[in-house]
Structures are given as structure tokens and as C-alpha cells.
Design an enzyme around this catalytic site. Structure first.
Site: not given
Ligand code: UDX
Length: 427
Positions: A251, A255, A258
Site C-alpha cells: 500500500g 497510518g 497507532c
Molecule cells: C493496529 C493494530 O493492528 C491493532 O492491533 C492495534 O490495536 C491498533 O493498531 P489499526 O491501526 O486499526 O490496528 O489498523 P491495521 O489494520 O492494523 O492497519 C494498520 C495500517 O497498516 C493501516 O494503515 C493499513 O492500511 C496498513 N496495512 C495493514 C497495510 O498497508 N498492509 C497490510 O497488509 C495491513
């Protein structure tokens, strides 16, 4: 058991609501009267699939909202602190909202248990315990970090892969077991450890996941150079059970509220102890650099300059199934494109309202059709199903330039015969 939640953000509202659905009496407090007013009118201040229904099912039965702290704390067996811990200027976690909550709580809550659900650096609970010794209170302090993913939060809370509890005495452990009994009885794992380890589990977990995402993003850069296919590569390495298929989706960078904040806080902490985490520092640099790399990819389509061009931006949220734009790569990329002279028409199924407050300088459209109309290039920035299923061929005569730059690799080139299709990690 009566529970009080301090903070009705993404973590506090979901956790409190689901715990009420599991049978506890939950009072959610927030210092922001507008949030409480909205919630008491049945308006949910955040978008989270399934949340509204669970709030409605429990509201005024086992779930209530107030900004009267004394009332919220009355007879509470435990008080969850779920306030935000934003990144401070120096990269450390800003714990001022946590300590503000503690100061307010201890004025009326003298006996019981404080459960810190906010993400806080290791040793925070120990410091909180010391801080509380200044007050004439008898309060246990438990660390209970949250692992819910936005857009998936209800499922993550109701069916957690693990419940992590940091507790320093038997009484605390018993309270935690009592609170999570409904989930433990369904077979969900609970890990009882000390508070510092519980706090570290949260940071280590998020940092590892961020590194995994940063890794596939960098590998996709190399795939573009050597002519490999990052989607096949991701599948191929993910079949190894030691790697696993998840968090290998390429991606525009990670972002949200967290990952960026937590890896900075962990890096800051290690730096402060004089033992820097080089891997974590590198993934911060790599992820920050990715924004400019995505901007360059877009510029290259127009020979290096987009001054005066009109682009369509599909996606503003930092990921699909959320309205959250905090540290969204989409917002960062669009800000840069605006600086470079582009005009932008943007659409996002859920994040428009939140985006407008941080990115006023784009034209917000209310449909995909409207956002792509008369534009010279379509940039997909968030992986919403709507953008994946949209019939771009059908609307090909409404766009000026037939170019799609897919920064989430959600489209299939073979179904876009009229367009020049550019994606990540695929030649
Ligand atoms: C994250 C942790 O997963 C979660 O356990 C914690 O409680 C909070 O932070 P979240 O921020 O809601 O959760 O989103 P997540 O689905 O983990 O994705 C985080 C970032 O990584 C996003 O920007 C997402 O677009 C990116 N991502 C995630 C990718 O680019 N590729 C992926 O395969 C997975």
C-alpha cells in the site's frame, strides 16, 4: 460488575459497549459534552461496523453515557482509562490525558481498580502506582492493552486472539478474570503477566506488524525494478506458516492512530535507554519516505509535473472500513499533490467529514462518478470495496485522462481496457 470507562474514542467506546453486551453494567464517561450528547441522542461519533446496533441493544439497560464523573465512578468495581496518548513533539507518548484522568478520578474514587487500556510506554503502570501513592487512595493498577483493529473492532473484542493482563497482585488478577469471564468461558486465551511486560507486548506487537507492512512495501519497490509481481510474491512467502499471509498487502504506507505513534514511542524509549532499536527506526524512515515515493509515482505519469492538472482521489481514510484519517497516507499524499499545483476532486464512503477538517483544499464529491468526472487521472488511495467494484469502463467517457494509479492494488488490469493502469509492485 459495574465498570466505568474514561474516554469514548475508538477504543473506549467499543470496549465499553461490548463489555456491556457481555453482561456488565458499563458507564462511559467523556470530558467532551458534545460526544456524550451525541451518544445519548443515539448518534455514534465514530464509524465502526456493527457498533451502533450494539449500543442501541444495551443503551439505558446496561450501557450509559455521562460527563458527570462522580456519577460514572459511583460503585464502579474497576475504571478503564481509554484516553488518547498522542505522539509528543519529541516522539514520546504524551501521557498528559492519562494523568489528567487520574487526577480527576482520585478525587472521588478512593478504593478499587484502575485499568489502563490506553497504549502507554513500558513502566507507565509502575509510575502510575507511585503517582497514586501521593493521594489517600487504595487502588490497584492493571495494564490491559487493546489489540482491536479499526473497521474490525467489534469482532476483535468479542473474539480476541488474546487478552493481555498486567497485574501485580492476586486481587487484580481476580478482578481481570471476573471482567473477562464471558470471553474466557468461550475459550479465549488470557495471559496474566506483570504490568511492564503487558505494556511491552502492545508496543512490540504493533512495531512488528508495522515492520511486516514496511517490508512488503519495500519489496514491492524492488519488484517494480526487476519485473516481479508483488501480489504473487506476497502469497508465495505468506504460505510459509512462519511468515503467515496477513499484513503483507502492499500500500501507500501504514497510518492510523497507532502504528506511527507506537513505533515512534518505542523507538524513543529505546533511544532514551541508550540502546536504539535499529529495525524500528528504519521502518519509521521507510514509511515516511513512502509518501514522497507515491507522489513521485503520480508525477511520473505526467512527465514530472502535475501543475494545473485535475486529479481524482478515491479514498481519504487511512484504510478501508473506517472514517479515521489520523496519519492517513492518503491525506499526506494529497497535501503534497496540492502543494505541487494539482487540483483534486476527492471521495471517500465514510471519511469525508473528518478529512475536510484536515484537508480543506480539495473539492469533496459525493459519489465516485462525480469524483472522477472531467479528471485527468484517478488515484486509488484507500481499499474500499466500492472502489474495487466500480465499473470504470462504463464511465470512461466522463473522464478527461484515462489513467488509473492504484496504490492499493485492488483492481484487475484486464478489466480496464480503456485505461492506462499503474499499480504497486507489478510491471
Ligand atoms: C493496529 C493494530 O493492528 C491493532 O492491533 C492495534 O490495536 C491498533 O493498531 P489499526 O491501526 O486499526 O490496528 O489498523 P491495521 O489494520 O492494523 O492497519 C494498520 C495500517 O497498516 C493501516 O494503515 C493499513 O492500511 C496498513 N496495512 C495493514 C497495510 O498497508 N498492509 C497490510 O497488509 C495491513
Amino acid at each position: 460488575m459495574k465498570l466505568c470507562f474514561i474516554g469514548t474514542g475508538y477504543v473506549g467506546l467499543v470496549s465499553g459497549t461490548v463489555l456491556s453486551d457481555l453482561g456488565h453494567e458499563v458507564v462511559c464517561y467523556d470530558k467532551d459534552p458534545c460526544k456524550i450528547e451525541s451518544l445519548n441522542k443515539g448518534i455514534c461519533p465514530i464509524y465502526e461496523p456493527g457498533l451502533e446496533e450494539i449500543i442501541k441493544r444495551n443503551y439505558n439497560i446496561r450501557l450509559s453515557f455521562t460527563n458527570d464523573l462522580k456519577k460514572a465512578l459511583e460503585n464502579a468495581k474497576a475504571v478503564f482509562i481509554a484516553v488518547n496518548t498522542p505522539e509528543a513533539e519529541d516522539g514520546n507518548a504524551d501521557l498528559s490525558f492519562v494523568y489528567q484522568a487520574l487526577d480527576n478520578i482520585t478525587q472521588v474514587y478512593k478504593e478499587g481498580t484502575i485499568i489502563i487500556k490506553s497504549t502507554v510506554p513500558p513502566k507507565t503502570c509502575s509510575k502510575v502506582k507511585e503517582y497514586l501513592s501521593k493521594f489517600n487512595v487504595n487502588l490497584n493498577v492493571i495494564s490491559n492493552p487493546e489489540f482491536l483493529k479499526e473497521g474490525h473492532a467489534i469482532k476483535d473484542f468479542i473474539a480476541p486472539e488474546r487478552i493481555v493482563i498486567g497485574a501485580e497482585n492476586e486481587d487484580s488478577k481476580n478482578i481481570a478474570n471476573e471482567i473477562y469471564k464471558p470471553l474466557i468461558n468461550r475459550g479465549h486465551k488470557i495471559l496474566l503477566t506483570d504490568t511492564t511486560t503487558a505494556e511491552m507486548i502492545k508496543y512490540a506487537s504493533n512495531s512488528f506488524l508495522a515492520i511486516k507492512v514496511g517490508f512488503i512495501n519495500e519489496i514491492s519497490n524492488l519488484c517494480e525494478i526487476v519485473g516481479a509481481n508483488v501480489e504473487d510474491l506476497s502469497y508465495g512467502i505468506g504460505l510459509d506458516s512462519r511468515i503467515g499471509e496477513k499484513f503483507l498487502k502492499v500500500g501507500p504506507g501504514f497510518g492510523g492512530s497507532c502504528f506511527p505513534k507506537d513505533i515512534m514511542a518505542l523507538s524513543y524509549l529505546a533511544e532514551n535507554y541508550g540502546d536504539p532499536l535499529l529495525l524500528v527506526k528504519t521502518v519509521i524512515q521507510s514509511n515516511n519516505a513512502r509518501i514522497e515515493r507515491m507522489v513521485q509515482k503520480i508525477l511520473n505519469v505526467f512527465g514530472g509535473s502535475i501543475k494545473g492538472r485535475t486529479l481524482s482521489a478515491l479514498g481519504l481514510a487511512y484504510k478501508a472500513k473506517t472514517d479515521d484519517v489520523r496519519s492517513s497516507p492518503a491525506i499526506a499524499i494529497l497535501k503534497r499533490l496540492k502543494e505541487l499545483g494539482a487540483s483534486i476532486k476527492a471521495f471517500d464512503p465514510k471519511a469525508m467529514q473528518k478529512a475536510e477538517s484536515v484537508l480543506p483544499e480539495v473539492k469533496y464529491c459525493h459519489s465516485i462518478e462525480d469524483a472522477i468526472k472531467d479528471t485527468e487521472c484517478i488515484v486509488i488511495l484507500t481499499e474500499w470495496e466500492e472502489f474495487k467494484n466500480f465499473d470504470y469502463e462504463y464511465y470512461k467517457d466522463t473522464v478527461k485522462g484515462k489513467v488509473i494509479i492504484d496504490l492499493r492494488n485492488i483492481l484487475n488490469k484486464n478489466s480496464l481496457n480503456s485505461y492506462k493502469y499503474i499499480s504497486l509492485g507489478r510491471s
